[in-house]
Design an enzyme around this catalytic site. Structure first.
Site, PDB file in Angstrom:
ATOM      1  N   ALA A 119      29.051  34.888  42.429  1.00 32.90           N
ATOM      2  CA  ALA A 119      28.343  36.165  42.483  1.00 32.90           C
ATOM      3  C   ALA A 119      29.301  37.222  43.019  1.00 32.90           C
ATOM      4  O   ALA A 119      30.390  36.907  43.510  1.00 32.90           O
ATOM      5  CB  ALA A 119      27.104  36.071  43.364  1.00 32.90           C
ATOM      6  N   LYS A 120      28.902  38.465  42.924  1.00 29.77           N
ATOM      7  CA  LYS A 120      29.677  39.561  43.501  1.00 29.77           C
ATOM      8  C   LYS A 120      28.766  40.757  43.639  1.00 29.77           C
ATOM      9  O   LYS A 120      27.818  40.937  42.860  1.00 29.77           O
ATOM     10  CB  LYS A 120      30.862  39.923  42.599  1.00 29.77           C
ATOM     11  CG  LYS A 120      31.966  40.684  43.323  1.00 29.77           C
ATOM     12  CD  LYS A 120      32.718  39.773  44.273  1.00 29.77           C
ATOM     13  CE  LYS A 120      33.972  40.448  44.798  1.00 29.77           C
ATOM     14  NZ  LYS A 120      34.772  39.519  45.624  1.00 29.77           N
ATOM     15  N   GLY A 121      29.042  41.584  44.639  1.00 35.38           N
ATOM     16  CA  GLY A 121      28.256  42.788  44.851  1.00 35.38           C
ATOM     17  C   GLY A 121      29.131  43.947  45.250  1.00 35.38           C
ATOM     18  O   GLY A 121      30.261  43.755  45.712  1.00 35.38           O
ATOM     19  N   ASP A 148      34.477  41.833  51.803  1.00 36.50           N
ATOM     20  CA  ASP A 148      35.354  42.121  50.676  1.00 36.50           C
ATOM     21  C   ASP A 148      36.043  43.446  50.974  1.00 36.50           C
ATOM     22  O   ASP A 148      36.069  43.893  52.120  1.00 36.50           O
ATOM     23  CB  ASP A 148      34.543  42.166  49.372  1.00 36.50           C
ATOM     24  CG  ASP A 148      35.382  41.845  48.135  1.00 36.50           C
ATOM     25  OD1 ASP A 148      36.248  42.664  47.808  1.00 36.50           O
ATOM     26  OD2 ASP A 148      35.176  40.787  47.526  1.00 36.50           O
TER      27      ASP A 148
END
Length: 292
Positions: free
Chosen positions: A149-151, A190
C-alpha cells in the site's frame, strides 16, 4: 459469503502467483528498483504519469514467462482499493485550506497492507499507486508477510507550523480510519513524515478505535516504537551496496568511494554506516546544497 472459487483465488492462486512472480523478479530487481523515488533539490523525483504502467510492465513480463493465466494477471496487477479524501484544515491565520490525500491498497493476499504516508506537493494518486505496487513486490520478493500500500498528502510540510501539521495529520486519520488498522493496513513514515507524525496517527486512531499501537510503525520508542527503526533503511543501503559490489563488481565497501544524494533519515544513516564499514564518502548533497 465468499464463493469457493474466490476463496481459492485469494488463499491459493494469488499468493502463489505473487511468490512465483517474486522469484522471477529477483532476476530483474535491479531495473525494477530503479523506478523508485530519487532525492533531488526538491527532496525527491516522483514517478511520471505512466509510472504504474512502467512498474506493471516488469511484473507482466515475469508473469508471462511463468505462464500465469491472463485473468489472474489482471487481479494481481490492479489495486484492490483507491481512496481519496479532502482534508479541510484550519490554519494558524484563521483561514481553512483544503489538501488532497490518497491511499492506494494494492494487494493483501500475503498479509495486511503495508506502506508509508508521504507529505509532498506532488503526492498524486498516480504516484502513490505506483509505489503501492512496488511495495507488494518488495514484500513478496523478500518473503515478508505483508501486502503493498502507499499513501500521500499533497502538501509542502515545511510550509506548515507544527500545530498545522498535527491538525492535518489528525484530519488524515479521521478521513481514512475505516481502511486502516493493525490487521488491515499499517502505515509508516515516508518523505515529509517522521516519528512525530506517526505518533499523531497512533493517538488519533486510538481515539476512534481503541488503543492500537500496532496501527502504524515508525513511532517514537517511548510510544511503543521499535529499536533500530530510525536507522533501518540507511542500514539496508549498506547491505544492498555491499552485496551489489560483491556480486557485480567483485569488490567491497572498503575499496569503494561513494556519493550520497539525499542526506536525511536515509542518506545520513547510510553515509555513517558506509563510513563505518570502511567506505570513502567523497560527496554528499541534500535539498539545500552539496559538498565535496
Amino acid at each position: 459469503m465468499i464463493s469457493s472459487q474466490a476463496r481459492l483465488l485469494v488463499n491459493g492462486l494469488i499468493p502463489g502467483a505473487l511468490g512465483a512472480v517474486a522469484a522471477s523478479l529477483r532476476q530483474t530487481w535491479g531495473p525494477l528498483s530503479a523506478l523508485g523515488t530519487h532525492h533531488t533539490q526538491q527532496g525527491s523525483r516522483h514517478m511520471s504519469a505512466g509510472a504504474t504502467d512502467d512498474v506493471n510492465s516488469f511484473v507482466r513480463e515475469a508473469m508471462e514467462l511463468l505462464e500465469i493465466q491472463p485473468d489472474l494477471q489482471e487481479v494481481v496487477l490492479n489495486p484492490d482499493k483507491k481512496l481519496s479524501v479532502q482534508l479541510r484544515v484550519p490554519m494558524d491565520s484563521g483561514e481553512v485550506q483544503i489538501f488532497m490525500a490518497h491511499r492506494v491498497q494494492h494487494n493483501n493476499s500475503r498479509g495486511p497492507f503495508k506502506g508509508g504516508f508521504k507529505y509532498h506537493p506532488e503526492a498524486s494518486r498516480e504516484d502513490v499507486e505506483s509505489l503501492a505496487s512496488l511495495n507488494t513486490w518488495k514484500t513478496a520478493v523478500m518473503d515478508v508477510p505483508f501486502g503493498g500500500a502507499k499513501g500521500g498528502v499533497m502538501v509542502d510540510p515545511s510550509a506548515l507550523s507544527a500545530r498545522e501539521l498535527e491538525k492535518l495529520t489528525r484530519k488524515l486519520v479521521q478521513g481514512m480510519k475505516e481502511v486502516l488498522g493493525p490487521w488491515t493496513d499499517i502505515p509508516a513514515p515516508d518523505i515529509g513524515t517522521d516519528e512525530r507524525v506517526m505518533a499523531w496517527v497512533f493517538d488519533e486512531f486510538s481515539k476512534h478505535k481503541g488503543f492500537s499501537p500496532a496501527v502504524v510503525t515508525g513511532k517514537p520508542l517511548h510510544l511503543h516504537g521499535s529499536h533500530g527503526r530510525d536507522t533501518a533503511t540507511g542500514r539496508g543501503v549498506l547491505y544492498a551496496a555491499r552485496e551489489f559490489l560483491k556480486a557485480s563488481l567483485y569488490t567491497n565497501v572498503r575499496d569503494t568511494s561513494f556519493v550520497i544524494q539525499g542526506f536525511g533519515k536515509v542518506g545520513g544513516w547510510a553515509a555513517r554506516f558506509l563510513h563505518e564499514a570502511g567506505g570513502r564518502i567523497i560527496a554528499v548533497a541534500d535539498s539545500k546544497g552539496a559538498t565535496y
